[in-house]
Motif scaffolding. Structure first.
Motif, short mmCIF file in Angstrom:
data_model
loop_
_atom_site.label_atom_id
_atom_site.label_comp_id
_atom_site.label_asym_id
_atom_site.label_seq_id
_atom_site.Cartn_x
_atom_site.Cartn_y
_atom_site.Cartn_z
N THR A 132 38.51 39.10 15.74
CA THR A 132 39.46 39.07 16.85
C THR A 132 40.35 40.29 16.75
O THR A 132 40.92 40.55 15.69
CB THR A 132 40.32 37.79 16.81
OG1 THR A 132 39.46 36.66 16.76
CG2 THR A 132 41.21 37.68 18.02
N GLY A 133 40.45 41.03 17.85
CA GLY A 133 41.25 42.25 17.86
C GLY A 133 40.40 43.44 17.46
O GLY A 133 39.23 43.32 17.11
N GLY B 230 38.23 41.19 22.87
CA GLY B 230 38.74 41.10 21.51
C GLY B 230 38.02 40.11 20.64
O GLY B 230 38.38 39.92 19.49
#
Length: 151
Positions: A75-76, A106
């Motif tokens: 995530t990200g 993301g």
């Protein structure tokens, strides 16, 4: 007399309509039978092909008998970050292959084929890339899945 003639005409009209409807249903039934027959033929052909190809057999890669797959959900981060992580993973001993799926939202995934369990893989990853796989970034660990959040 009028009622009898009207009833007779109504019966004739309804019987003609019912006959026509039955003809349409018969056509649909025949088309369905043709599709089923074609599907059965395809299944038989595939079965025969599989039997023939079974004589030749596939050669297994060395070390793939005990391999596992783990999804690393990241995530990200950007595409460059994900690509850098994937490149590092490909050079790590114990990892057989990786497949990267990037999402601009993301939620990206790297599918890793490796020897051992997901716990073992995480230990290897922490040594190979301690900045990404630090304990503060790990959001989840399960069989076949590691969740990481890059800040």
């Amino acid at each position: 007399m009028k009622k009898i003639i009207t009833a007779g005409v109504a019966v004739m009209v309804f019987s003609f309509t019912a006959t026509k409807a039955q003809g349409i249903l018969d056509k649909i039934d025949r088309a369905s039978d043709k599709v089923n027959h074609a599907g059965n033929t395809a299944d038989k052909t595939k079965s025969t092909g599989d039997k023939i190809m079974g004589f030749f057999g596939k050669k297994k890669k060395a070390g793939t008998e005990n391999s596992s797959k783990t999804n690393i959900k990241i995530t990200g981060g950007t595409f460059a970050t994900l690509k850098g992580i994937n490149d590092k993973l490909q050079n790590v001993k114990g990892i057989e292959s990786t497949k990267m799926k990037f999402s601009s939202a993301g939620n990206s995934i790297i599918i890793v084929e490796h020897a051992g369990s997901s716990d073992d893989l995480l230990k290897i990853l922490q040594k190979a890339s301690p900045d990404v796989f630090a304990e503060k970034n790990i959001e989840g660990l399960d069989d076949g899945e590691i969740a990481v959040k890059i800040k």
